[in-house]
Design a protein around this motif. Structure first.
Motif, PDB file in Angstrom:
ATOM      1  N   PRO A 143      29.551  17.259  11.612  1.00 28.84           N
ATOM      2  CA  PRO A 143      29.065  15.941  11.156  1.00 28.84           C
ATOM      3  C   PRO A 143      29.865  14.772  11.723  1.00 28.84           C
ATOM      4  O   PRO A 143      31.111  14.851  11.828  1.00 28.84           O
ATOM      5  N   LEU A 144      29.179  13.705  12.078  1.00 28.82           N
ATOM      6  CA  LEU A 144      29.857  12.472  12.508  1.00 28.82           C
ATOM      7  C   LEU A 144      30.793  12.008  11.381  1.00 28.82           C
ATOM      8  O   LEU A 144      30.539  12.280  10.211  1.00 28.82           O
ATOM      9  N   GLY A 145      31.868  11.327  11.806  1.00 26.53           N
ATOM     10  CA  GLY A 145      32.770  10.767  10.788  1.00 26.53           C
ATOM     11  C   GLY A 145      33.892  11.721  10.415  1.00 26.53           C
ATOM     12  O   GLY A 145      34.886  11.317   9.818  1.00 26.53           O
ATOM     13  N   MET A 146      33.729  13.009  10.797  1.00 23.90           N
ATOM     14  CA  MET A 146      34.803  13.978  10.516  1.00 23.90           C
ATOM     15  C   MET A 146      35.508  14.308  11.829  1.00 23.90           C
ATOM     16  O   MET A 146      34.924  14.184  12.898  1.00 23.90           O
ATOM     17  N   PRO A 147      36.765  14.785  11.778  1.00 25.79           N
ATOM     18  CA  PRO A 147      37.440  15.207  13.020  1.00 25.79           C
ATOM     19  C   PRO A 147      36.669  16.359  13.671  1.00 25.79           C
ATOM     20  O   PRO A 147      36.105  17.194  12.982  1.00 25.79           O
ATOM     21  N   VAL A 148      36.632  16.372  15.006  1.00 30.64           N
ATOM     22  CA  VAL A 148      35.955  17.483  15.702  1.00 30.64           C
ATOM     23  C   VAL A 148      36.642  18.791  15.366  1.00 30.64           C
ATOM     24  O   VAL A 148      37.817  18.833  15.021  1.00 30.64           O
ATOM     25  N   LYS A 149      35.853  19.874  15.496  1.00 31.11           N
ATOM     26  CA  LYS A 149      36.382  21.215  15.226  1.00 31.11           C
ATOM     27  C   LYS A 149      36.165  22.093  16.452  1.00 31.11           C
ATOM     28  O   LYS A 149      35.415  21.727  17.363  1.00 31.11           O
ATOM     29  N   LYS A 150      36.773  23.286  16.430  1.00 31.16           N
ATOM     30  CA  LYS A 150      36.685  24.188  17.581  1.00 31.16           C
ATOM     31  C   LYS A 150      35.225  24.510  17.915  1.00 31.16           C
ATOM     32  O   LYS A 150      34.848  24.588  19.077  1.00 31.16           O
ATOM     33  N   GLU A 151      34.376  24.584  16.873  1.00 30.12           N
ATOM     34  CA  GLU A 151      32.983  24.980  17.146  1.00 30.12           C
ATOM     35  C   GLU A 151      32.253  23.925  17.990  1.00 30.12           C
ATOM     36  O   GLU A 151      31.300  24.236  18.703  1.00 30.12           O
ATOM     37  N   ASP A 152      32.755  22.689  17.955  1.00 29.38           N
ATOM     38  CA  ASP A 152      32.138  21.655  18.805  1.00 29.38           C
ATOM     39  C   ASP A 152      32.312  21.989  20.285  1.00 29.38           C
ATOM     40  O   ASP A 152      31.490  21.649  21.120  1.00 29.38           O
ATOM     41  N   PHE A 153      33.424  22.707  20.581  1.00 31.59           N
ATOM     42  CA  PHE A 153      33.755  23.006  21.987  1.00 31.59           C
ATOM     43  C   PHE A 153      33.217  24.371  22.421  1.00 31.59           C
ATOM     44  O   PHE A 153      33.108  24.651  23.601  1.00 31.59           O
ATOM     45  N   LEU A 154      32.911  25.229  21.450  1.00 30.76           N
ATOM     46  CA  LEU A 154      32.451  26.592  21.775  1.00 30.76           C
ATOM     47  C   LEU A 154      30.930  26.672  21.791  1.00 30.76           C
ATOM     48  O   LEU A 154      30.347  27.619  21.273  1.00 30.76           O
TER      49      LEU A 154
END
Ligand code: P6P
Length: 333
Positions: A143-154
């Protein structure tokens, strides 16, 4: 406007219409990469003056600490992306983990992430061989507004929004796709502008150049050995030429223009090959397919592979579709 001399900036604006919901962020993202490319190009082209400038880890004649060029390139691309607060996260071959962009105006609301190899083939710089930068752009999935997570990159390569490379060669070119074909821009160093020099780049359906490090022949899978022997066979209809620069971007770029195949396979020394899935193989695969070529790991489409680790490696066979299919036929045997 004289279409022959369209700049990268004008091209991006002209093509923004492809992104119906685009708020201009992607355009600004590509523009920040354009700026960083010019800065890195300037430094790479001076690399030959190392005895004056000082080798990496030493201080130069101004007493400045010299960075390794790939670390320098990493910092330049990172700061271009962070300072403009366009992305919410970055992954890089030079960074052990992904970077969460904090930024002043809550960068967590930005929707794009960038994965990059800031200077691929950098060991070639000392011998004045061309090198390249490779980048890959996705929309975040968390979700926008939250820090990115590993799943964003995988994410699978098929989810890429855009991808490209800069080749710092006899001339410096930026080649990219945003899902509507592949276009190449050549830098005019005199004025610092990239001009559209290679519109709608297309991989020839076949070719006669094969690029692979035959020094590893003894360690290759039998299918790769058989394909190499096929290319080297005497038959007159196989006038293959072997070309291997040691910089993937340079070999790939030449093959896309002339027709050819680049292979970095698995081997007994490197069971998963050498090239990284996220920021080398996926962007190159996106460009390959957008230019009418084919990119697989010898069996399956690169962009269908589900990543599990940030720096995972995969074998890659990419280039002219008929040549990749021929190589795959040997891998099936
Ligand atoms: P080898 C550069 O280090 C790179 O990642 C690619 O650009 C290049 O094609 C390959 O590795 C060269 O590796 O094992 O053949 O020296």
């Amino acid at each position: 406007m004289n279409k022959k001399h369209i700049t990268l900036g004008e091209f991006i604006i002209d093509n923004q219409k492809h992104f119906k919901y685009s708020s201009g962020e992607l355009s600004r993202l590509i523009n920040s990469i354009r700026l960083a490319a010019k800065i890195v190009n300037h430094k790479v082209n001076k690399a030959g003056l190392v005895d004056i400038l000082g080798a990496a880890g030493e201080t130069n004649i101004q007493g400045e600490d010299q960075q390794k060029l790939d670390i320098y390139a990493n910092e330049v691309f990172k700061s271009a992306l962070i300072n403009r607060e366009i992305v919410c996260g970055i992954a890089s071959e030079e960074e052990d983990d992904f970077i969460i962009i904090q930024g002043k105006n809550n960068a967590h609301n930005n929707k794009y992430i960038v994965l990059m190899d800031p200077l691929d083939g950098s060991s070639n710089i000392d011998v004045n061989v061309s090198v390249g930068t490779i980048f890959s752009i996705y929309r975040r999935v968390t979700p926008l507004g939250m820090p990115v997570k590993k799943e964003d990159f995988l994410q699978k390569g098929s989810e890429q929004v855009a991808a490209g490379y800069i080749v710092y060669g006899t001339s410096t070119m930026l080649v990219y796709t945003a899902g509507h074909g592949v276009n190449g821009f050549t830098l005019n160093p005199a004025i610092g502008s990239f001009y559209l020099s290679h519109p709608n780049m297309q991989f020839p359906k076949t070719g006669n150049i094969f690029s692979i490090n035959e020094g590893n022949y003894a360690h290759f899978p039998q299918g790769v050995k058989n394909y190499i022997k096929y290319c080297q066979a005497e038959e007159e209809d196989r006038p293959y030429t072997f070309r291997y620069i040691g910089s993937m971007v340079s070999d790939f770029h030449r093959n896309m223009i002339r027709g050819g195949i680049y292979i970095y396979p698995s081997s007994s020394k490197a069971p998963k090959g050498k090239l990284r899935l996220l920021y080398e193989c996926n962007p190159i695969a996106f460009i390959t397919e957008q230019a009418g070529g084919k990119a697989t790991d010898g069996h399956q489409r690169i962009m269908d592979i589900q990543p599990t680790e940030l720096h995972e490696r995969v074998p890659i066979f990419c280039g002219s579709i008929k040549m990749v299919e021929k190589a795959e036929s040997f891998m099936k045997e």
